[in-house]
Design a protein around this motif. Structure first.
Motif, PDB file in Angstrom:
ATOM      1  N   ILE A  91     -61.058  38.938   9.498  1.00 16.27           N
ATOM      2  CA  ILE A  91     -61.592  40.173   8.926  1.00 16.27           C
ATOM      3  C   ILE A  91     -61.184  40.250   7.463  1.00 16.27           C
ATOM      4  O   ILE A  91     -60.005  40.125   7.126  1.00 16.27           O
ATOM      5  CB  ILE A  91     -61.088  41.415   9.679  1.00 16.27           C
ATOM      6  CG1 ILE A  91     -61.655  41.428  11.099  1.00 16.27           C
ATOM      7  CG2 ILE A  91     -61.484  42.693   8.941  1.00 16.27           C
ATOM      8  CD1 ILE A  91     -61.206  42.619  11.921  1.00 16.27           C
ATOM      9  N   THR A  92     -62.169  40.431   6.606  1.00 13.61           N
ATOM     10  CA  THR A  92     -61.932  40.638   5.183  1.00 13.61           C
ATOM     11  C   THR A  92     -62.307  42.073   4.843  1.00 13.61           C
ATOM     12  O   THR A  92     -63.461  42.480   5.043  1.00 13.61           O
ATOM     13  CB  THR A  92     -62.752  39.669   4.329  1.00 13.61           C
ATOM     14  OG1 THR A  92     -62.367  38.321   4.629  1.00 13.61           O
ATOM     15  CG2 THR A  92     -62.533  39.932   2.847  1.00 13.61           C
ATOM     16  N   ALA A  93     -61.346  42.852   4.370  1.00 12.68           N
ATOM     17  CA  ALA A  93     -61.576  44.247   4.017  1.00 12.68           C
ATOM     18  C   ALA A  93     -61.750  44.366   2.512  1.00 12.68           C
ATOM     19  O   ALA A  93     -60.887  43.926   1.739  1.00 12.68           O
ATOM     20  CB  ALA A  93     -60.422  45.113   4.495  1.00 12.68           C
ATOM     21  N   ILE A  94     -62.865  44.956   2.099  1.00 16.62           N
ATOM     22  CA  ILE A  94     -63.137  45.186   0.679  1.00 16.62           C
ATOM     23  C   ILE A  94     -62.773  46.628   0.346  1.00 16.62           C
ATOM     24  O   ILE A  94     -63.138  47.553   1.079  1.00 16.62           O
ATOM     25  CB  ILE A  94     -64.622  44.948   0.342  1.00 16.62           C
ATOM     26  CG1 ILE A  94     -65.104  43.614   0.916  1.00 16.62           C
ATOM     27  CG2 ILE A  94     -64.852  45.021  -1.161  1.00 16.62           C
ATOM     28  CD1 ILE A  94     -64.440  42.418   0.317  1.00 16.62           C
ATOM     29  N   GLY A  95     -62.051  46.846  -0.738  1.00 15.48           N
ATOM     30  CA  GLY A  95     -61.682  48.202  -1.114  1.00 15.48           C
ATOM     31  C   GLY A  95     -61.579  48.387  -2.611  1.00 15.48           C
ATOM     32  O   GLY A  95     -61.293  47.437  -3.350  1.00 15.48           O
ATOM     33  N   THR A  96     -61.835  49.602  -3.049  1.00 18.42           N
ATOM     34  CA  THR A  96     -61.657  49.962  -4.454  1.00 18.42           C
ATOM     35  C   THR A  96     -60.597  51.052  -4.607  1.00 18.42           C
ATOM     36  O   THR A  96     -60.283  51.471  -5.712  1.00 18.42           O
ATOM     37  CB  THR A  96     -62.985  50.458  -5.065  1.00 18.42           C
ATOM     38  OG1 THR A  96     -63.474  51.556  -4.279  1.00 18.42           O
ATOM     39  CG2 THR A  96     -64.029  49.353  -5.089  1.00 18.42           C
ATOM     40  N   SER A  97     -60.061  51.531  -3.480  1.00 18.34           N
ATOM     41  CA  SER A  97     -59.012  52.553  -3.495  1.00 18.34           C
ATOM     42  C   SER A  97     -58.293  52.526  -2.147  1.00 18.34           C
ATOM     43  O   SER A  97     -58.673  51.782  -1.245  1.00 18.34           O
ATOM     44  CB  SER A  97     -59.613  53.949  -3.746  1.00 18.34           C
ATOM     45  OG  SER A  97     -60.496  54.300  -2.699  1.00 18.34           O
ATOM     46  N   SER A  98     -57.260  53.337  -2.026  1.00 14.37           N
ATOM     47  CA  SER A  98     -56.531  53.503  -0.764  1.00 14.37           C
ATOM     48  C   SER A  98     -56.028  52.175  -0.218  1.00 14.37           C
ATOM     49  O   SER A  98     -56.190  51.876   0.967  1.00 14.37           O
ATOM     50  CB  SER A  98     -57.430  54.191   0.275  1.00 14.37           C
ATOM     51  OG  SER A  98     -57.948  55.398  -0.213  1.00 14.37           O
ATOM     52  N   GLU A 122     -68.450  35.757  -4.909  1.00 13.32           N
ATOM     53  CA  GLU A 122     -68.433  34.930  -3.706  1.00 13.32           C
ATOM     54  C   GLU A 122     -67.124  34.172  -3.554  1.00 13.32           C
ATOM     55  O   GLU A 122     -66.607  34.017  -2.441  1.00 13.32           O
ATOM     56  CB  GLU A 122     -69.608  33.937  -3.742  1.00 13.32           C
ATOM     57  CG  GLU A 122     -69.684  33.036  -2.526  1.00 13.32           C
ATOM     58  CD  GLU A 122     -70.763  31.979  -2.677  1.00 13.32           C
ATOM     59  OE1 GLU A 122     -70.964  31.208  -1.715  1.00 13.32           O
ATOM     60  OE2 GLU A 122     -71.390  31.912  -3.757  1.00 13.32           O
ATOM     61  N   ASP A 123     -66.535  33.720  -4.658  1.00  7.56           N
ATOM     62  CA  ASP A 123     -65.328  32.894  -4.564  1.00  7.56           C
ATOM     63  C   ASP A 123     -64.082  33.695  -4.176  1.00  7.56           C
ATOM     64  O   ASP A 123     -63.003  33.138  -3.992  1.00  7.56           O
ATOM     65  CB  ASP A 123     -65.084  32.145  -5.871  1.00  7.56           C
ATOM     66  CG  ASP A 123     -64.985  33.078  -7.080  1.00  7.56           C
ATOM     67  OD1 ASP A 123     -64.832  34.298  -6.879  1.00  7.56           O
ATOM     68  OD2 ASP A 123     -65.068  32.582  -8.218  1.00  7.56           O
ATOM     69  N   LEU A 124     -64.194  35.026  -4.030  1.00  5.11           N
ATOM     70  CA  LEU A 124     -63.064  35.828  -3.568  1.00  5.11           C
ATOM     71  C   LEU A 124     -62.871  35.726  -2.053  1.00  5.11           C
ATOM     72  O   LEU A 124     -61.822  36.079  -1.529  1.00  5.11           O
ATOM     73  CB  LEU A 124     -63.270  37.307  -3.948  1.00  5.11           C
ATOM     74  CG  LEU A 124     -63.264  37.634  -5.451  1.00  5.11           C
ATOM     75  CD1 LEU A 124     -63.598  39.106  -5.678  1.00  5.11           C
ATOM     76  CD2 LEU A 124     -61.907  37.295  -6.059  1.00  5.11           C
ATOM     77  N   PHE A 125     -63.889  35.233  -1.366  1.00  8.15           N
ATOM     78  CA  PHE A 125     -63.836  35.123   0.082  1.00  8.15           C
ATOM     79  C   PHE A 125     -63.339  33.738   0.494  1.00  8.15           C
ATOM     80  O   PHE A 125     -63.668  32.735  -0.147  1.00  8.15           O
ATOM     81  CB  PHE A 125     -65.221  35.359   0.691  1.00  8.15           C
ATOM     82  CG  PHE A 125     -65.788  36.725   0.426  1.00  8.15           C
ATOM     83  CD1 PHE A 125     -65.573  37.762   1.319  1.00  8.15           C
ATOM     84  CD2 PHE A 125     -66.533  36.974  -0.716  1.00  8.15           C
ATOM     85  CE1 PHE A 125     -66.099  39.023   1.075  1.00  8.15           C
ATOM     86  CE2 PHE A 125     -67.059  38.228  -0.971  1.00  8.15           C
ATOM     87  CZ  PHE A 125     -66.834  39.262  -0.067  1.00  8.15           C
ATOM     88  N   ASP A 126     -62.572  33.695   1.572  1.00 12.28           N
ATOM     89  CA  ASP A 126     -62.174  32.419   2.160  1.00 12.28           C
ATOM     90  C   ASP A 126     -63.233  32.053   3.194  1.00 12.28           C
ATOM     91  O   ASP A 126     -63.168  32.491   4.349  1.00 12.28           O
ATOM     92  CB  ASP A 126     -60.795  32.535   2.824  1.00 12.28           C
ATOM     93  CG  ASP A 126     -59.711  32.821   1.796  1.00 12.28           C
ATOM     94  OD1 ASP A 126     -59.852  32.384   0.646  1.00 12.28           O
ATOM     95  OD2 ASP A 126     -58.726  33.495   2.165  1.00 12.28           O
ATOM     96  N   LEU A 127     -64.192  31.272   2.773  1.00 17.25           N
ATOM     97  CA  LEU A 127     -65.336  30.955   3.633  1.00 17.25           C
ATOM     98  C   LEU A 127     -65.162  29.597   4.303  1.00 17.25           C
ATOM     99  O   LEU A 127     -64.625  28.667   3.709  1.00 17.25           O
ATOM    100  CB  LEU A 127     -66.637  30.990   2.830  1.00 17.25           C
ATOM    101  CG  LEU A 127     -66.963  32.321   2.128  1.00 17.25           C
ATOM    102  CD1 LEU A 127     -68.254  32.197   1.343  1.00 17.25           C
ATOM    103  CD2 LEU A 127     -67.044  33.459   3.138  1.00 17.25           C
TER     104      LEU A 127
END
Length: 595
Positions: free
Chosen positions: A369-376, A413-418
Motif C-alpha cells: 500500500i502506497t499512501a499519497i498525502g499533502t498534509s496530516s 512516476e519514479d516516486l513509486f516502488d513499482l
C-alpha cells in the motif's frame, strides 16, 4: 414586456450558457438522461435484488474516513495451531478497537469474501469538537433565479416526483406512514414560487394543500422565503435579500425539523455571500465564518464522523462495494499494489486483507500500500502502523510506504516502488473533486496514473453539479442535494444528537457556505456528475469497468442492514452505481482502466 415574457427570455439566456457553466477543464456536464439506465441485479442463487426505478437522477458533504467497523474473525486454523487460535482472535479484537466497531451489521454471504459480524460497541474517549407572506418581496420584479427554468426543475424533480392522475404529489412512504420528504417540500416550494412569479406553468402539478399538515404548509412557505432571498441575491438586491433572510431567521433554527435546518444553513450561506459582495461584515455572515479545514479534519477519526458512519448507510455501502470491486479485479494476482490518495484511518484495507487472506486458489505473495498525502503526515503514519500490525495478525505479507507532497504537481512516476509482476489498483475516495478548482493538478495526477497503468481505478465521488460559475445555478443544485442529506439525518439520527449538530454545522454548513458564497479559487468545494467524469476520463483513454455482481449485491445487502435502509436508493447509470436518498442521488461508485 410581461413578467412571463421576461422570465421566458431569461430562461433562454440561462439555457444558452449551461454548457459553459456545467463544466470543468472543457468537459461538459450533460444533464440529459439519454445515457442513464435502470435495472435490477441478479445475485446469488436466483436471488433478485431490485434497484429503485427512478426516472432521472437529479451532491456532502464529503463523507470520507471510515473508522467504525467490526472486524470479522477470519478462519485462521490453516495458519495457527488450535492452541493459539483464541489468543490470535483476542489480538485481532484488541486491534479492532483502534478503529472502532460497527453495530448491527452482519453480512455473512457465503459467496462473498467480505464479511462482518455482530459485536459490542467500542467506547471512544470523548473528543472535543469546536464546533409569512412573501408577495411584497416579489412585487414589480420578475422571477429571475434559474430554478424558474422548467427544464432544470424537471432534471431535479423527476428523480423523486410521483404524480398521480389528479396532479397530487404522492408523498414518500417510509416506515408505514406517508410523509413528504424534505426534497419534495423544496420542489413544491419551487413550483409554487415559479407559478406565482411567472404565471402558471404548463406542466407544473401542485399538491392539494388540503392533504398537507399545518407544519408541512409552514415548511413550504419557509422554503419559498429562502427562494425569494436567493432570487434577490442573484439580482444583487442585497437589502431586500437581507430582509427576507431576517424572516427566515425568525421561522427556522439549527435544531428544528429538517426543512428548518436546511433553510438555516442556506440562510447563513446567503448572508456570507452578501458580506463578500458588499464588503460589509455581519454577525450572521462572515463574522460567524468558521476556519476549520474540513478536508484535513476528516482525516482524523472523530465522534461525529464515527456516528455518521454508524447510523447513515452511505459510507459503508461505498466501502464494502468498492473493496469487493478491487477483490474481483485482482482475483488472480499474487502481488497487489494499492495506491491510496486519501487513506484516512486505513480501515478499508483491513477489509481487503481479510478478503485476500481467505483466498484459497491464489496465495498472496505481497500486499503493498502506497499512501499519497499533502498534509496530516502523522495521521497517515499511524494508519500505516495499525495496518502493519493487522497484517501480522492475519499473516498477510505486507509493506507500507508514504509519499508526502507539498503539491500534487510534485507527483511523479519514479516516486513509486513499482514491480512488473504486481497488479496496481488506484483508490480515489472523494479525491478528484478536491482538484477541480485547480485543473492543472488534476491533469497532472491523471497523467501520472496513466503511466502507472493500474488494472483498475476505483472512484467514489459526490453525484451532483456544484461547479457552475453562476451562483443561482449552484444554489438550485445544492438546495435539492443538501435537502436530501438533512432529510436523511432526520431519519437516521436524533434531533438533539450532538454529533448530528456538529456534522450539520461544521461539515455541511461550511460546505454550503464555501460553495455558495465563494468564487474563483476560493471556491474549493466542487462536485460534478458521473457524466462529466466519463468525458474527462475518456480524454486519458480510460474505459469504464463493470463493478461486478458481488459488488452490487454487497451494496444492496448493507443498505438493508440499516433501519433507514429502505430510504437508501441504489441505481445503475451505465456501469456506475449511484447511491441516493429517496431517489435523490448523493454519490457515485465506478471503476476504470486504461485501454
Amino acid at each position: 414586456m410581461t413578467n412571463r415574457e421576461q422570465s421566458a427570455q431569461f430562461q433562454m439566456a440561462n439555457s444558452a450558457s449551461d454548457s459553459a457553466e456545467h463544466s470543468f477543464s472543457g468537459v461538459e456536464d450533460r444533464l440529459s438522461s439519454s445515457n442513464r439506465s435502470n435495472g435490477r441485479i441478479i445475485a446469488g442463487e436466483g436471488l433478485q435484488v431490485p434497484f429503485s426505478k427512478t426516472e432521472d437522477w437529479a451532491d456532502s458533504g464529503d463523507i470520507s474516513s471510515f473508522s467504525n467497523y467490526r472486524f470479522h474473525q477470519c478462519d485462521l486454523t490453516r495458519k495457527q495451531a488450535p492452541s493459539s487460535e483464541n489468543k490470535q482472535r483476542e489480538q485481532l479484537q484488541q486491534l479492532s478497537s483502534d478503529y472502532g466497531l460497527l453495530d448491527n451489521l452482519q453480512c455473512n454471504v457465503a459467496s462473498l469474501p467480505i464479511q462482518t459480524c455482530l459485536g459490542e460497541t467500542t467506547k471512544f474517549a470523548r473528543i472535543s469538537t469546536k464546533l409569512p407572506d412573501i408577495n411584497e418581496a416579489r412585487k414589480d420584479k420578475p422571477f429571475q433565479i434559474p430554478i424558474s427554468s422548467l427544464e432544470l426543475l424537471r432534471n431535479h424533480g423527476s428523480g423523486f416526483k410521483r404524480l398521480i392522475g389528479d396532479g397530487v404529489l404522492e408523498p414518500h412512504t417510509g416506515h408505514g406512514k406517508a410523509e413528504l420528504s424534505t426534497t419534495e417540500i423544496m420542489r413544491i416550494a419551487s413550483a409554487k414560487y415559479i407559478q406565482s412569479s411567472s404565471g402558471p406553468g404548463d406542466d407544473l402539478a401542485l399538491p392539494d394543500y388540503s392533504c398537507l399538515s399545518e407544519e408541512k404548509i409552514r415548511n413550504v412557505q419557509l422554503a419559498e422565503i429562502l427562494l425569494a432571498a436567493a432570487d434577490k441575491v442573484g439580482c444583487q438586491q442585497f437589502d431586500e435579500a437581507s430582509g427576507l433572510l431576517d424572516q427566515c431567521d425568525e421561522l427556522c433554527c439549527s435544531t428544528g425539523n429538517p426543512v428548518e435546518r436546511t433553510v438555516y444553513y442556506f440562510s447563513e450561506a446567503l448572508r456570507e455571500k452578501i458580506d463578500r459582495e458588499t464588503g460589509k461584515i455581519s454577525i450572521k455572515g462572515l463574522g460567524k465564518r468558521m476556519t476549520l479545514d474540513v478536508e484535513e479534519d476528516s482525516m482524523r477519526p472523530s465522534l461525529p464522523i464515527i456516528a455518521h458512519q454508524q447510523l447513515v448507510p452511505f459510507s459503508q455501502i461505498q466501502l464494502f462495494s468498492s473493496i469487493q470491486t478491487i477483490v474481483e479485479n485482482v482475483a488472480e494476482a499474487k502481488k497487489i499494489h494499492v495506491v491510496d490518495f486519501r487513506i484516512h484511518s486505513g480501515i478499508q484495507w483491513t477489509v481487503l486483507m481479510q478478503a485476500l487472506s481467505a483466498r484459497r486458489e491464489c496465495s498472496l505473495e505481497l500486499l503493498k500500500i502506497t499512501a499519497i498525502g499533502t498534509s496530516s503526515q502523522q495521521v497517515i503514519e499511524d494508519a500505516g502502523k495499525r495496518l502493519e500490525t493487522f497484517a501480522q495478525m492475519l499473516n498477510v505479507p505486507f509493506s507500507f510506504k508514504i509519499i508526502m507532497l507539498q503539491d500534487m504537481l510534485e507527483l511523479k512516476e519514479d516516486l513509486f516502488d513499482l514491480d512488473e509482476e504486481e497488479s496496481i489498483v488506484i483508490y480515489a475516495w472523494f479525491l478528484l473533486k478536491t482538484m477541480i478548482y485547480q485543473p492543472e493538478r488534476l491533469d497532472s495526477a491523471m497523467k501520472v496514473i496513466k503511466k502507472i497503468n493500474p488494472c483498475a481505478m476505483v472512484v467514489i465521488e459526490a453525484e451532483s453539479n456544484h461547479n457552475s460559475p453562476a451562483f443561482t445555478n449552484r444554489f438550485a443544485e445544492m438546495l435539492f442535494f443538501y435537502s436530501a442529506y438533512f432529510d436523511c439525518f432526520e431519519e437516521c439520527m436524533e434531533r438533539d444528537d450532538e454529533n448530528r449538530t456538529v456534522l450539520e454545522s461544521v461539515y455541511f454548513g461550511q460546505g454550503i457556505r464555501t460553495t455558495l458564497a465563494a468564487e474563483g479559487e476560493e471556491r474549493t468545494i466542487r462536485n460534478v456528475r458521473i457524466d462529466v467524469w466519463r468525458a474527462f476520463f475518456s480524454r486519458f483513454g480510460m474505459v469504464e469497468v463493470d463493478l461486478g455482481m458481488a459488488s452490487l449485491y454487497q451494496a444492496d445487502l448493507i443498505a438493508k442492514k440499516f433501519p433507514c435502509g429502505s430510504s437508501c436508493t441504489l441505481d445503475m447509470n451505465g456501469k456506475c452505481l449511484i447511491i441516493g436518498w429517496k431517489g435523490t442521488p448523493l454519490s457515485s461508485l465506478s471503476a476504470w482502466r486504461f485501454e
